[in-house]
Motif scaffolding. Sequence first.
Motif, PDB file in Angstrom:
ATOM      1  N   GLU A   8       0.841  -1.207   0.000  1.00 27.15           N
ATOM      2  CA  GLU A   8       0.000   0.000   0.000  1.00 27.15           C
ATOM      3  C   GLU A   8       0.871   1.252   0.000  1.00 27.15           C
ATOM      4  OE1 GLU A   8      -3.412   0.755  -0.268  1.00 27.15           O
ATOM      5  OE2 GLU A   8      -3.113  -1.252  -1.066  1.00 27.15           O
ATOM      6  N   HIS A  11       2.470   1.802  -3.322  1.00 25.73           N
ATOM      7  CA  HIS A  11       1.455   2.345  -4.245  1.00 25.73           C
ATOM      8  C   HIS A  11       1.257   3.837  -3.981  1.00 25.73           C
ATOM      9  CE1 HIS A  11      -2.235   2.586  -6.647  1.00 25.73           C
ATOM     10  NE2 HIS A  11      -2.791   3.218  -5.626  1.00 25.73           N
ATOM     11  N   SER A  12       1.124   4.165  -2.696  1.00 29.46           N
ATOM     12  CA  SER A  12       0.872   5.551  -2.325  1.00 29.46           C
ATOM     13  C   SER A  12       2.035   6.465  -2.731  1.00 29.46           C
ATOM     14  CB  SER A  12       0.618   5.613  -0.821  1.00 29.46           C
ATOM     15  OG  SER A  12       0.410   6.940  -0.438  1.00 29.46           O
ATOM     16  N   ARG A  14       4.186   5.916  -5.159  1.00 25.74           N
ATOM     17  CA  ARG A  14       4.238   6.003  -6.620  1.00 25.74           C
ATOM     18  C   ARG A  14       3.187   7.009  -7.117  1.00 25.74           C
ATOM     19  NH1 ARG A  14       4.070   0.653  -7.376  1.00 25.74           N
ATOM     20  NH2 ARG A  14       1.882   0.672  -7.938  1.00 25.74           N
ATOM     21  N   MET A  15       1.996   6.922  -6.519  1.00 28.10           N
ATOM     22  CA  MET A  15       0.925   7.826  -6.918  1.00 28.10           C
ATOM     23  C   MET A  15       1.276   9.270  -6.553  1.00 28.10           C
ATOM     24  SD  MET A  15      -1.324   6.078  -8.536  1.00 28.10           S
ATOM     25  CE  MET A  15       0.036   5.037  -9.140  1.00 28.10           C
ATOM     26  N   GLN A  16       1.938   9.448  -5.416  1.00 30.95           N
ATOM     27  CA  GLN A  16       2.341  10.780  -4.988  1.00 30.95           C
ATOM     28  C   GLN A  16       3.310  11.399  -5.999  1.00 30.95           C
ATOM     29  OE1 GLN A  16       1.217  12.773  -2.651  1.00 30.95           O
ATOM     30  NE2 GLN A  16       2.684  14.362  -3.179  1.00 30.95           N
ATOM     31  N   LYS A  18       3.540  10.568  -9.200  1.00 30.18           N
ATOM     32  CA  LYS A  18       2.758  10.846 -10.420  1.00 30.18           C
ATOM     33  C   LYS A  18       2.012  12.155 -10.277  1.00 30.18           C
ATOM     34  CE  LYS A  18       1.455   6.760 -13.046  1.00 30.18           C
ATOM     35  NZ  LYS A  18       0.346   5.991 -13.622  1.00 30.18           N
ATOM     36  N   LYS A  19       1.396  12.313  -9.098  1.00 32.15           N
ATOM     37  CA  LYS A  19       0.604  13.525  -8.847  1.00 32.15           C
ATOM     38  C   LYS A  19       1.487  14.776  -8.952  1.00 32.15           C
ATOM     39  CE  LYS A  19      -2.082  15.661  -5.082  1.00 32.15           C
ATOM     40  NZ  LYS A  19      -2.673  16.673  -5.942  1.00 32.15           N
TER      41      LYS A  19
ATOM     42  N   THR B  98      -6.468   8.230  -9.409  1.00 40.90           N
ATOM     43  CA  THR B  98      -5.903   7.551  -8.248  1.00 40.90           C
ATOM     44  C   THR B  98      -4.711   8.317  -7.676  1.00 40.90           C
ATOM     45  OG1 THR B  98      -5.235   5.411  -7.389  1.00 40.90           O
ATOM     46  CG2 THR B  98      -4.413   5.984  -9.567  1.00 40.90           C
ATOM     47  N   TRP B  99      -4.010   9.101  -8.533  1.00 43.02           N
ATOM     48  CA  TRP B  99      -2.888   9.841  -7.957  1.00 43.02           C
ATOM     49  C   TRP B  99      -3.353  11.082  -7.197  1.00 43.02           C
ATOM     50  CZ3 TRP B  99      -2.591   9.072 -13.421  1.00 43.02           C
ATOM     51  CH2 TRP B  99      -3.019  10.137 -14.189  1.00 43.02           C
ATOM     52  N   GLU B 100      -4.667  11.396  -7.325  1.00 42.89           N
ATOM     53  CA  GLU B 100      -5.204  12.454  -6.472  1.00 42.89           C
ATOM     54  C   GLU B 100      -5.504  11.905  -5.078  1.00 42.89           C
ATOM     55  OE1 GLU B 100      -5.779  15.724  -6.857  1.00 42.89           O
ATOM     56  OE2 GLU B 100      -5.044  15.789  -8.907  1.00 42.89           O
ATOM     57  N   GLN B 102      -4.642   8.762  -3.766  1.00 46.14           N
ATOM     58  CA  GLN B 102      -3.620   7.938  -3.113  1.00 46.14           C
ATOM     59  C   GLN B 102      -4.230   6.951  -2.136  1.00 46.14           C
ATOM     60  OE1 GLN B 102      -0.832  10.991  -1.733  1.00 46.14           O
ATOM     61  NE2 GLN B 102      -1.352  12.060  -3.616  1.00 46.14           N
ATOM     62  N   LYS B 104      -5.981   3.370  -2.681  1.00 43.38           N
ATOM     63  CA  LYS B 104      -6.355   2.369  -3.675  1.00 43.38           C
ATOM     64  C   LYS B 104      -7.672   1.688  -3.322  1.00 43.38           C
ATOM     65  CE  LYS B 104      -4.217  -1.490  -6.137  1.00 43.38           C
ATOM     66  NZ  LYS B 104      -3.069  -2.423  -6.167  1.00 43.38           N
ATOM     67  N   GLU B 105      -7.875   1.422  -2.037  1.00 46.78           N
ATOM     68  CA  GLU B 105      -9.097   0.728  -1.632  1.00 46.78           C
ATOM     69  C   GLU B 105     -10.338   1.560  -1.902  1.00 46.78           C
ATOM     70  OE1 GLU B 105      -9.638  -2.427  -0.758  1.00 46.78           O
ATOM     71  OE2 GLU B 105      -7.530  -2.564  -1.367  1.00 46.78           O
ATOM     72  N   LYS B 140      -6.727  -1.228 -15.564  1.00 47.03           N
ATOM     73  CA  LYS B 140      -5.311  -0.939 -15.344  1.00 47.03           C
ATOM     74  C   LYS B 140      -4.950  -1.063 -13.865  1.00 47.03           C
ATOM     75  CE  LYS B 140      -1.811   2.631 -15.955  1.00 47.03           C
ATOM     76  NZ  LYS B 140      -1.534   4.028 -16.301  1.00 47.03           N
ATOM     77  N   TYR B 141      -5.840  -0.535 -13.018  1.00 48.18           N
ATOM     78  CA  TYR B 141      -5.534  -0.523 -11.587  1.00 48.18           C
ATOM     79  C   TYR B 141      -6.125  -1.717 -10.844  1.00 48.18           C
ATOM     80  CZ  TYR B 141      -3.726   4.139 -12.431  1.00 48.18           C
ATOM     81  OH  TYR B 141      -2.992   5.197 -12.899  1.00 48.18           O
TER      82      TYR B 141
END
Lengths: 202, 202
Positions: A8, A11-12, A14-16, A18-19, B98-100, B102, B104-105, B140-141
């Motif tokens: 998790e 993932h977080s 990586r998303m951060q 990207k953002k 999702t990058w906003e 962060q 995933k669930e 994708k996700y």
Amino acid sequence: MTEPLDQESRHSNRMQRKKEVVDGKIAAAQEERGVLVINTGNGKGKSSAAFGVVARALGHGLKVGVVQFVKGRSDTGEEAFFRQQPNVAWHVGGEGFTWETQDKERDARAAQAAWEVACGHLSNPEIGLVVLDEMTYAFKYGWLELDEVIAKLLTRPHMQHVIITGRAAPQALREAADTVSDIGMEKHAFQSGIKAMPGLEF
Amino acid sequence: MTEPLDQESRHSNRMQRKKEVVDGKIAAAQEERGVLVINTGNGKGKSSAAFGVVARALGHGLKVGVVQFVKGRSDTGEEAFFRQQPNVAWHVGGEGFTWETQDKERDARAAQAAWEVACGHLSNPEIGLVVLDEMTYAFKYGWLELDEVIAKLLTRPHMQHVIITGRAAPQALREAADTVSDIGMEKHAFQSGIKAMPGLEF
């Protein structure tokens, strides 16, 4: 039990990242002005993408002028629908695809008349979006002068958006545009013997 | 003075042959049924092409269900416009890219809830067009099971059209579709520093 948490967390992170990249790009683009868009290519969706933006523009309270350079048929859903909208001016210029009419002079006159309607919109700052649907055929068949059209497009009102659709957009037009989407056809229902369906294809 | 006439005549003959080819192809495509369309690729116009078809479908009197799997922003013109239309059901499912969020669930739950709304439309023969906007991100996700979605799509009402939008549509989904348009980005206003403009970009 740390594995799921680590996943998790990765993932977080990586998303951060990207953002941050996306936010940086958005922050850098700050000029506000009308955009010239071209939807070209052989695939489906060039005109319908323009009509989707008509809905979008109406939703933001803009006035819209649509000029169709080729009249493929008279029973399109988009025309029936948008003609009911108070903020839309809709003009159908062409007499049909040139292989329907087989009369080059009449097609050229229809395209020139449509261009005159378009010029009215392109001179009117109250019109927020102008759609020049299937206009590229007018260049292919020599109905309109490309240089004259580009000059008019580039001197339109500062905040006015324009979308031009049609196959094989000329190179000079692509260069003048801000956004060019090239819609490729991977496959089409037509190829499987499915008839053009009302509400989807027209 | 015969030269111009000969040119006209050649043009007319060429157009006549083109017309015969096109007419022949149209005559051969006679099956009438709902079409599954995918608008994918990295260019602009995937969602707006779907929204243009929404207008087209409304113009033919169809009822339309739109499910947005990713909520990029809450002030889109298309949502403001189409929510006013009596024949449109509009559902926004995602919580943002999702990058906003962060989270995933939470994104997965929102996508699954959106899919349940979509399943209601895909079981209802009164809905003539279903738009599943930005649904490809759900694959994708890993928010949705591709096999389950394809099975549902293929057992929908016979005359119902479906348009799925989003980048990188999975191969199995492309194979299940009747029409696939791949929208490539040749250039984008963004790259010249122009801000996302209301009425055009959202």
